[in-house]
Scaffold this active site. Sequence first.
Site, PDB file in Angstrom:
ATOM      1  N   GLY A   1     -10.012   3.333  21.197  1.00  0.00           N
ATOM      2  CA  GLY A   1      -8.753   2.850  21.456  1.00  0.00           C
ATOM      3  C   GLY A   1      -8.774   1.916  19.955  1.00  0.00           C
TER       4      GLY A   1
ATOM      5  CD  GLU B   1       2.515   2.164   6.372  1.00  0.00           C
ATOM      6  OE1 GLU B   1       3.033   2.931   5.886  1.00  0.00           O
ATOM      7  OE2 GLU B   1       3.075   0.895   5.775  1.00  0.00           O
TER       8      GLU B   1
ATOM      9  NE  ARG C   1      -3.814   2.137   2.466  1.00  0.00           N
ATOM     10  CZ  ARG C   1      -5.076   1.996   2.039  1.00  0.00           C
ATOM     11  NH1 ARG C   1      -5.274   1.024   1.302  1.00  0.00           N
ATOM     12  NH2 ARG C   1      -5.801   2.906   1.903  1.00  0.00           N
TER      13      ARG C   1
ATOM     14  NE  ARG D   1      -6.716  -6.745   7.604  1.00  0.00           N
ATOM     15  CZ  ARG D   1      -7.239  -6.388   8.856  1.00  0.00           C
ATOM     16  NH1 ARG D   1      -8.209  -5.225   8.939  1.00  0.00           N
ATOM     17  NH2 ARG D   1      -7.163  -6.853   9.844  1.00  0.00           N
TER      18      ARG D   1
ATOM     19  CD  GLN E   1      -7.418  -6.798  13.272  1.00  0.00           C
ATOM     20  OE1 GLN E   1      -8.199  -6.001  12.553  1.00  0.00           O
ATOM     21  NE2 GLN E   1      -6.747  -7.836  12.693  1.00  0.00           N
TER      22      GLN E   1
END
Length: 298
Positions: A72, A92, A53, A129, A75
């Site tokens: 928060g 990232e 990416r 994803r 994951q």
Amino acid sequence: MGKNTGLGKGLRALFPDEAVVTSQEDEVLEVDLEKLVFYVKTNNVRPNPKQPRKTFDRNKLEELGASIKEHGIVQPLVVKPETKGYTIIAGERRWRAANMIGLKEVPVIVKDLPPEEVLEIAIIENVQRENLNSIEEAMAFEALMENFNLTQGEIGIRIGKSRTAIANTLRLLKLPKTIQEQLAQGQITSGHARAILILEDPEKMEAFANEIIEKGMSVREAENRIKKMQTEGLAKPLQKKKEDNSGYIIEIQDALEKKFETKVHLSSRGKKGKIEFVYSSLEELDRLLEQLGYEKTN
């Protein structure tokens, strides 16, 4: 009680300096490192330079940052330990968003993996994803082929896409760099890009891409424009495909590879042909035989 937990150098290297894992008897607890979450300093984490990416939407990062402020980081990031700090394997975007809002620590799961596995996980995690634009996805597929000698069919098995979808995405890398940037920035879609590829000539492709953007053409309008250009002799007409069963064979091969999760070779000659299943271990052979309904006899 001292901090000497008896951890060997190899195991201790996986733990952040602030983590002390002991029991009441000052002995090492048995832990599953792949499930153990640590909090490490955000500035001790760095992005993977080979991360597929390349572009990060600032607005979306700000939205993610706002969510992190409220809830928060749900994951944890997956990181690889280095001599100094950690390299991100997956997560990232979360790390960038955390930096934007000034978060001092981030949750991580530490995996000590060889470089090639780090790259493969980073690529597949992003593709699965659907966080990559079409060009980044194409470059990711190309990296998998070059670094791991994977075929288009094998990539399809890993990420759940057909061989045809992989091939169509890889074709986008034949576009001039300017058009690849326009596609990556969302100025044109992959549908527009496939229409542009028909022109073959780089100058004509760039001119047509600019025309699509200026006039706000839909994909259907772009395709009709290409057909008109072909009729007028301004674009090379599509070659008629030979009437054969190659498309059918590829479709069946893709379906078998997805079902059996392994490489499959189909070849045909006239009405005859053969199917070959590829396996890399006896365990994989047993799995295939079981799926095929073969019962062992003792």
